[in-house]
Each structure stands twice: as C-alpha cells, then as structure tokens.
Design an enzyme around this catalytic site. Sequence first.
Site, PDB file in Angstrom:
ATOM      1  N   SER A 125       3.462   5.689   2.917  1.00 58.72           N
ATOM      2  CA  SER A 125       3.106   5.336   4.264  1.00 58.72           C
ATOM      3  C   SER A 125       4.310   4.796   5.113  1.00 58.72           C
ATOM      4  O   SER A 125       4.150   5.222   6.291  1.00 58.72           O
ATOM      5  CB  SER A 125       1.857   4.554   4.298  1.00 58.72           C
ATOM      6  N   ASP A 170      12.202   8.497  -0.855  1.00 54.87           N
ATOM      7  CA  ASP A 170      10.863   8.599  -0.088  1.00 54.87           C
ATOM      8  C   ASP A 170      11.329   9.113   1.371  1.00 54.87           C
ATOM      9  O   ASP A 170      10.644  10.194   1.916  1.00 54.87           O
ATOM     10  CB  ASP A 170      10.278   7.496   0.190  1.00 54.87           C
TER      11      ASP A 170
END
Length: 358
Positions: A125, A170
């Site tokens: 996130s 990521d």
Amino acid sequence: MSAELQSKAAKLFADRFGTVPDAVNFAPGRVNMIGEHVDYNDGLVLPMPVREGTAVGWSRVGGDGFEVVAADFGEDDSFSGEPDKPGEVSWRSYVRGMIAESELGSGGMRMLITGDLSRGSGLSSSASLCIAIGRALAQAGGVEIAPVDLARAAQRTEHNWAGVACGIMDQMAVAAGEPGHAMLLDCRDLTYSHRAVPEGWAVLITDSGVTRGLVDGEYNIRRAQCEAAAAALGVASLRDASLEQVAAAGLDEVTRRRALHVIAEIERTRDAAGALATGDLAEFGEILRGGHVSLRDMFEVSVPAVDAVVTELQAAIGAEGGARMTGGGFGGAVVAVLAADRVGELKRATGREFLRVH
C-alpha cells in the site's frame, strides 16, 4: 483503475473542496509471486500488480501550498513550499516525501487520497500511495516521467521519509507492471520483462489476519544481516555468492541462513519464470512451497498464524499449485496459485475470502 474507485475519489474531492478535480490518478498494489527479500540483494523477483490500489483526485491552485486529505483516515495535512518531515511516520510521510524526492511539485495543489488496498496486508500500500502521488504531481506539472524514475523516487521516500531500507521491487511492480502478467525484474540493473500468467491459472490472495509492520526494525535488521554476509564472502551483494562459498566461509549460523535463503530464492525465481512459460502448475506450486519454508526457517520472517494459513491452503490445493506468505513478512497476505476451475473448491474447503489477481 476501477470505475468505482475513480468515481469515489472524484466525489469525495468534490464533497471536500466544492469543485470537481482536474484529474484522478491511480496506482495498483502488488503481490509478489516469488523472490522475497532479494531485491535489496540485487536479485531477481517475480511480482504482479493487483486490481486494487490507490486513487488521488487533485487540482492545481495558486501559490505553493499543498492541501491533502486522506479520506480513508478522515485526516488531512497542509504545508507550503519545501515540505518538512512530520513528527512520526504516517501517510503524511509518503506524500511529503514524494513531493520532495520526485522534484515534480511545481506549484500548489489540492489532493484527496482514497484506496481499496488493506493496509498492512503485504500488498504494498505504501508503494501504491507513492506512485499514485507521483503520477498526480507529474500530470499536474505537465511532466513525463519514466516508470523507473518514478520508482526510484518512491524508494527514496521509503528510505528517507519512512525509515524503511527497502529494495525497489514494490515500486517497480507498481510503476511498470501490467495486469495479467508477472514482471521478471532484475533488481541489479532494473531490466524487466512481462510474463503472461496462463489463462487456466488462478492467482489468489487471502489475508492472514495479522497486520504486518516493517518499521519495527526487523526488515532493516534482515538487510543488515545480508550486507554482513556479502562482506564476509567478499562479494558486492549476495546475488554474486554461491552455496559453495557460503559452505566454506565459516559464517555464524544466523548469517549463514540469511545468505542461503537469498541465494536459493534467486534460483527459485528463475525456475518460476520457466514454469510460467511452460504452464507447469505443479512445478510452480512446488517452488512456492519451497519459498515459504525458506522464509519461515532460513530468513525467519513468517509467524505462526501465517504458517497456519499456508498449511491450510496447501492441504486444500494439493500438488497442482501451492501457497506461501508474500511481502516483507511478520504478518500480511498469503498468495495461492491453482487451477482456475478449482477456485470454488478452495473457497468451500477453507471458508476463506480471497482477492483474485488473475
């Protein structure tokens, strides 16, 4: 970006600021299929984007002030000019960090942030937030920015503003990933290729119920242990080490196990890319199972609650597929790969809720 999330961001922006946004930008989360804790060791990883993510509605305003609303928290932030670091790490750290590190903020903006990723689930996130903010800044400034440069700015934000010494997997998966494809990424030179996931496969994610946290220090400790192992072996990074070198080096037990995980995990990633190419679901599942054992026993980043979920899923899936923890560890999500026509069977056997990635 889903139409629902885009509409939600635009509506919330209008409710808060009394006008429609100039635009809404989106960035997905990601699930890592295999290649855990090797990105900061110059290794190979195989992540793919998920459908869920972060949306940022924004408009330009005069001056150099920023007014930012995190709608999901019911919190806001405002500042002018060069942002200062907030007193503690929070969503504000990532927003302010991206404005400072990307050097894309060329004037005042209003922003509203919302998303449908579960925080602390291991689906990145924070990278999703950073990339969404970066895309909003770039569009507002009329600037084209390459995915690699956007990812690097997001990584610097993690390092300098959130205190997490992460690799770049990521950020690259979020900035440059393609739906329905796994990204085979070389974290040394950031070259990558998109590998289609076979249509007959399903990639599912389920929450372990344990919220993970990386700023507690364990993630940074693991990175330091890997750097110590590389130094003891006389290599620039563990990407350059071999199992034979580790066996001959006389490392202490903890450092030895960390090195063995990284070396084997890089090879698992190569093998997984091959299994994708040939559609060998049984081999891919075996690779996932081996990866989880290594993360649990050699790298020691799993926890009993996550292990229990993995064991449950693997028992239900059998030999044609597999499951493992995904993300940095200490909680978060579990990824499962199996034949698409067996998804209903898995849900009935486990009673669990799943996000479907593919």
